[in-house]
Structures are given as structure tokens and as C-alpha cells.
Design an enzyme around this catalytic site. Structure first.
Site, PDB file in Angstrom:
ATOM      1  CG  LEU A  65      -1.866  -1.274   1.223  1.00 51.14           C
ATOM      2  CD1 LEU A  65      -2.519  -1.490   2.579  1.00 51.14           C
ATOM      3  CD2 LEU A  65      -2.921  -1.111   0.140  1.00 51.14           C
ATOM      4  N   PRO A  66       0.306   2.416  -0.246  1.00 48.99           N
ATOM      5  CG  PRO A  66      -1.050   4.077  -1.171  1.00 48.99           C
ATOM      6  CD  PRO A  66      -1.095   2.705  -0.575  1.00 48.99           C
ATOM      7  CE  LYS A 171      11.708   1.619  -1.559  1.00 45.30           C
ATOM      8  NZ  LYS A 171      12.230   1.240  -2.868  1.00 45.30           N
ATOM      9  CE  LYS A 240       5.468   6.144   0.623  1.00 51.98           C
ATOM     10  NZ  LYS A 240       6.048   4.831   0.466  1.00 51.98           N
TER      11      LYS A 240
HETATM   12  P1  NDP Z   1       0.122   2.789  -6.189  1.00 53.74           P
HETATM   13  O1  NDP Z   1      -0.181   4.160  -5.764  1.00 53.74           O
HETATM   14  O2  NDP Z   1       0.225   2.463  -7.634  1.00 53.74           O
HETATM   15  O3  NDP Z   1      -0.954   1.763  -5.565  1.00 53.74           O
HETATM   16  C1  NDP Z   1      -1.362   1.871  -4.257  1.00 53.74           C
HETATM   17  C2  NDP Z   1      -2.286   0.730  -3.876  1.00 53.74           C
HETATM   18  O4  NDP Z   1      -2.801   0.993  -2.568  1.00 53.74           O
HETATM   19  C3  NDP Z   1      -3.497   0.590  -4.786  1.00 53.74           C
HETATM   20  O5  NDP Z   1      -3.862  -0.771  -4.814  1.00 53.74           O
HETATM   21  C4  NDP Z   1      -4.551   1.413  -4.046  1.00 53.74           C
HETATM   22  O6  NDP Z   1      -5.877   1.030  -4.315  1.00 53.74           O
HETATM   23  C5  NDP Z   1      -4.219   1.044  -2.622  1.00 53.74           C
HETATM   24  N1  NDP Z   1      -4.722   2.036  -1.661  1.00 53.74           N
HETATM   25  C6  NDP Z   1      -4.467   3.354  -1.635  1.00 53.74           C
HETATM   26  N2  NDP Z   1      -5.088   3.943  -0.579  1.00 53.74           N
HETATM   27  C7  NDP Z   1      -5.754   2.943   0.054  1.00 53.74           C
HETATM   28  C8  NDP Z   1      -6.582   2.916   1.203  1.00 53.74           C
HETATM   29  N3  NDP Z   1      -6.833   4.006   1.928  1.00 53.74           N
HETATM   30  N4  NDP Z   1      -7.124   1.727   1.570  1.00 53.74           N
HETATM   31  C9  NDP Z   1      -6.876   0.617   0.855  1.00 53.74           C
HETATM   32  N5  NDP Z   1      -6.094   0.579  -0.236  1.00 53.74           N
HETATM   33  C10 NDP Z   1      -5.527   1.736  -0.630  1.00 53.74           C
HETATM   34  O7  NDP Z   1       1.464   2.377  -5.416  1.00 53.74           O
HETATM   35  P2  NDP Z   1       2.613   1.371  -5.867  1.00 53.74           P
HETATM   36  O8  NDP Z   1       2.029   0.047  -6.190  1.00 53.74           O
HETATM   37  O9  NDP Z   1       3.504   2.036  -6.850  1.00 53.74           O
HETATM   38  O10 NDP Z   1       3.449   1.296  -4.505  1.00 53.74           O
HETATM   39  C11 NDP Z   1       3.056   0.505  -3.399  1.00 53.74           C
HETATM   40  C12 NDP Z   1       4.168   0.586  -2.365  1.00 53.74           C
HETATM   41  O11 NDP Z   1       5.384   0.090  -2.935  1.00 53.74           O
HETATM   42  C13 NDP Z   1       4.462   2.031  -1.906  1.00 53.74           C
HETATM   43  O12 NDP Z   1       4.806   2.036  -0.546  1.00 53.74           O
HETATM   44  C14 NDP Z   1       5.658   2.425  -2.769  1.00 53.74           C
HETATM   45  O13 NDP Z   1       6.424   3.435  -2.139  1.00 53.74           O
HETATM   46  C15 NDP Z   1       6.393   1.097  -2.884  1.00 53.74           C
HETATM   47  N6  NDP Z   1       7.258   0.946  -4.054  1.00 53.74           N
HETATM   48  C16 NDP Z   1       6.804   1.233  -5.321  1.00 53.74           C
HETATM   49  C17 NDP Z   1       7.653   1.089  -6.421  1.00 53.74           C
HETATM   50  C18 NDP Z   1       7.217   1.376  -7.829  1.00 53.74           C
HETATM   51  O14 NDP Z   1       8.081   1.300  -8.734  1.00 53.74           O
HETATM   52  N7  NDP Z   1       5.949   1.691  -8.103  1.00 53.74           N
HETATM   53  C19 NDP Z   1       9.062   0.647  -6.235  1.00 53.74           C
HETATM   54  C20 NDP Z   1       9.382   0.288  -4.887  1.00 53.74           C
HETATM   55  C21 NDP Z   1       8.528   0.476  -3.851  1.00 53.74           C
HETATM   56  P3  NDP Z   1      -6.688   1.695  -5.538  1.00 53.74           P
HETATM   57  O15 NDP Z   1      -6.416   0.827  -6.719  1.00 53.74           O
HETATM   58  O16 NDP Z   1      -8.095   1.633  -5.071  1.00 53.74           O
HETATM   59  O17 NDP Z   1      -6.200   3.109  -5.706  1.00 53.74           O
END
Ligand code: NDP
Length: 295
Positions: A65-66, A171, A240
Site C-alpha cells: 500500500l502507499p 528503504k 513520502k
Molecule cells: P500505487 O499508488 O500504484 O498503488 C497503491 C495501492 O494501494 C493501490 O492498490 C490502491 O488502491 C491502494 N490504496 C491506496 N489507498 C488505500 C486505502 N486508503 N485503503 C486501501 N487501499 C488503498 O502504489 P505502488 O504500487 O507504486 O506502490 C506501493 C508501495 O510500494 C508504496 O509504498 C511504494 O512506495 C512502494 N514501491 C513502489 C515502487 C514502484 O516502482 N511503483 C518501487 C518500490 C517500492 P486503488 O487501486 O483503489 O487506488
């Protein structure tokens, strides 16, 4: 092994694909249900109706999650995971979270016989696709050993950082360095463009020299010079992460003026470019301020 995956975002969905095959039996939940339905059309997985429904049977739960705030929300919110998690289940939190919240979640779950490890990942969406992510985890080795196959399904370099929260700490610092490299490389290139040096030529020299970084070798050539700016990792998420690093520095009383300044610049960039912009788009702040384009 019954696994529940919570959070099918830009990276989460790509990680979950590797768990949608034997020996795993996968259940997914995503806040926006259409993404979970789409996932289950392409991969063998059950779509759960809520976080509690997702984890009821699971031996291992993965959250991606974020931030730790959303992990708390899916634990404690309506139809949250907390009351439904099985005794002896393990929650692997792959969110790039914050160490104090991870420690408090681990303590709360521990009181219910549920184990927790923080296991943020790096390598981006390309490494997630090819199951070659770097995983930095915090927690007990005995817990990790029980869930090793799950982590090995998407990770290649898998490193024990220390106790719960240590993965998050590592991280946050890695991503603070990423933020500094993006900004400092863009500032240097802005100067060179104004001095009449071609940006591609400049990068070819920097990348054969000591100023190079992942930003100069990959991000800027592939995404800025081409003006492609694909969205793989939202700028808001990097803001963040560098914020987590800044708070850590304050708590630990370590002076980090460069990281603090980069955090302020990413905050400005996010305000200007919005929540959906990609992290590399932060260079546009520098381009706009200097009236140039790095191309
Ligand atoms: P995204 O913003 O693409 O996705 C976030 C996910 O969290 C979605 O499934 C979203 O659901 C869900 N979400 C957001 N708010 C809520 C809430 N209040 N309740 C429930 N679900 C929620 O993020 P990423 O997949 O890119 O990143 C996820 C994690 O991994 C983060 O911590 C990021 O820092 C880390 N990361 C990301 C990388 C990347 O290359 N993208 C690389 C390394 C780490 P919905 O679909 O409904 O919006």
C-alpha cells in the site's frame, strides 16, 4: 500455501502475479474492485470482498500500500484484517512504510499470535515483472524462514536489515538518495544545457565518470531526454519516502541538510505536478525554473 495479497497498485499487481501459481493459492483484495477483477481475469486468484474476507483463511498476508497509514487503515477499518487474521499467520508488509508504525503494528499483531515483518522492495516495476526485486526485511529470522517461498517468488536479492522497522529505515534512506540524485543530476544538466553542451553528450561523459548514478545512467536518458516520462512510481510516493527519511534524521538527531532540502523540493514538485505524476517528472521543476528543457 494460502496467500492473501492486499493492494494491486503499480508494483503490487506485478508482484502478486508471481503468487498466482502453485504452491500458492492466492486471494486478492484491492480498494478499487475493478482492478482486482481484472487481475483475476488474467491470473488464477479469488477476489475477496473485503480485507477481512481476504485474510480469513490465509497463512501469509502480503500488503503493498502507499504508506503505513493505509496499512493501519486496512487493519483497523471497516471489515479490516485485524479480527480475521488467523493465529500463527504472518503479515509481510511490502509497503515502503515508516519504522515506528511498523513496530507498533508488529506489537499489536504479536499480542494476537500473528507475526509481522516489514519487507519493502526496490528495483521498480521492471524488477517486479521479472521477479528480481531487492527485498530488505526487518524482523525475526524464524518468521522469515516460514514465509521465505513467498518472498523468493518476487525477490532476488533478499537482505535481513535488522529488527522490525529496519527494512523500512533502509528503504527510506535508499529513496532519499534516489531523490537527491534525480535533483542534483537535473541541476547539473540544466547548467550544461545553458552552457551549450548537449545533454546526451554530457551524460555519456558523466556515465563514464564519477558523477554517475542510476538517475544519470537510466532514468534521465530513458525518460527525460526522450520526454517519455512513463508513470511507474508516483512522485507522491517518493515525497513520502524522503519525508520518512527526514523524520528519521530528526528522531536520531543526525544532521542531513541535503536530504532535508531534497524533501522540500519534492514537496514543491508534488504540489506543482500533482498526485499522479511520476517521480522523474520532478526534473520539470528545475527545467521550468531555468527556462530550459533537458533533451
Ligand atoms: P500505487 O499508488 O500504484 O498503488 C497503491 C495501492 O494501494 C493501490 O492498490 C490502491 O488502491 C491502494 N490504496 C491506496 N489507498 C488505500 C486505502 N486508503 N485503503 C486501501 N487501499 C488503498 O502504489 P505502488 O504500487 O507504486 O506502490 C506501493 C508501495 O510500494 C508504496 O509504498 C511504494 O512506495 C512502494 N514501491 C513502489 C515502487 C514502484 O516502482 N511503483 C518501487 C518500490 C517500492 P486503488 O487501486 O483503489 O487506488
Amino acid at each position: 500455501m494460502k496467500v492473501a495479497f492486499i493492494g494491486l497498485g503499480d508494483i503490487g499487481a506485478l508482484m502478486a502475479v508471481h503468487l498466482a501459481r502453485p504452491p500458492f493459492e492466492l486471494t486478492v483484495w484491492n480498494r478499487t474492485t475493478s482492478k482486482a477483477d481484472e487481475f483475476a481475469k488474467a491470473n488464477p486468484a479469488r477476489v475477496a470482498s473485503s480485507p477481512s474476507d481476504a485474510v480469513r483463511e490465509a497463512e501469509v498476508v502480503v500488503t503493498c500500500l502507499p504508506s503505513s497509514t493505509e496499512v493501519e487503515a486496512v487493519l483497523h477499518g471497516e471489515n479490516g484484517m485485524l479480527g480475521a487474521l488467523r493465529k500463527n499467520a504472518v503479515l509481510i508488509d511490502c509497503t515502503s512504510g515508516d519504522p515506528p508504525t511498523s513496530r507498533s503494528i508488529a506489537a499489536e499483531l504479536g499480542g494476537r499470535g500473528v507475526e509481522f515483518i516489514d519487507a519493502p522492495v526496490s528495483g521498480g516495476t521492471l524488477a517486479a515483472k521479472s521477479a528480481t526485486l531487492t527485498v530488505m526485511w526487518g524482523g525475526e529470522t524464524t518468521v522469515f524462514d516460514r514465509v521465505r517461498p513467498v518472498i523468493e517468488a518476487f525477490g532476488r536479492k533478499i537482505v535481513h536489515a535488522g529488527p522490525v522497522g529496519a527494512g523500512d529505515a533502509l528503504k527510506a534512506v535508499n529513496n532519499a538518495l534516489l531523490a537527491v540524485h534525480i535533483l542534483s543530476t537535473a541541476e547539473g544538466l540544466a547548467m550544461l544545457v545553458k552552457a551549450g553542451v548537449d545533454a546526451g553528450t554530457a551524460l555519456s561523459v558523466i556515465n563514464a565518470s564519477s558523477g554517475r548514478s542510476n538517475s544519470s545512467e537510466n532514468l534521465i536518458p530513458q525518460r527525460v531526454l526522450t520526454r517519455a516520462f512513463p508513470r511507474t512510481f508516483r512522485l507522491a510516493l517518493l515525497e513520502k519516502d524522503i519525508g520518512i527519511a527526514s523524520v528519521m534524521a530528526e528522531d536520531l538527531e543526525v544532521k542531513t541538510p541535503i536530504i532535508t532540502l531534497a524533501a522540500e523540493r519534492f514537496h514543491e514538485a508534488r504540489k506543482k505536478l500533482g498526485d499522479q505524476a511520476d517521480h522523474v517528472e520532478a526534473v520539470k521543476l528545475i527545467e521550468d525554473e531555468n527556462g530550459i528543457e533537458i533533451r
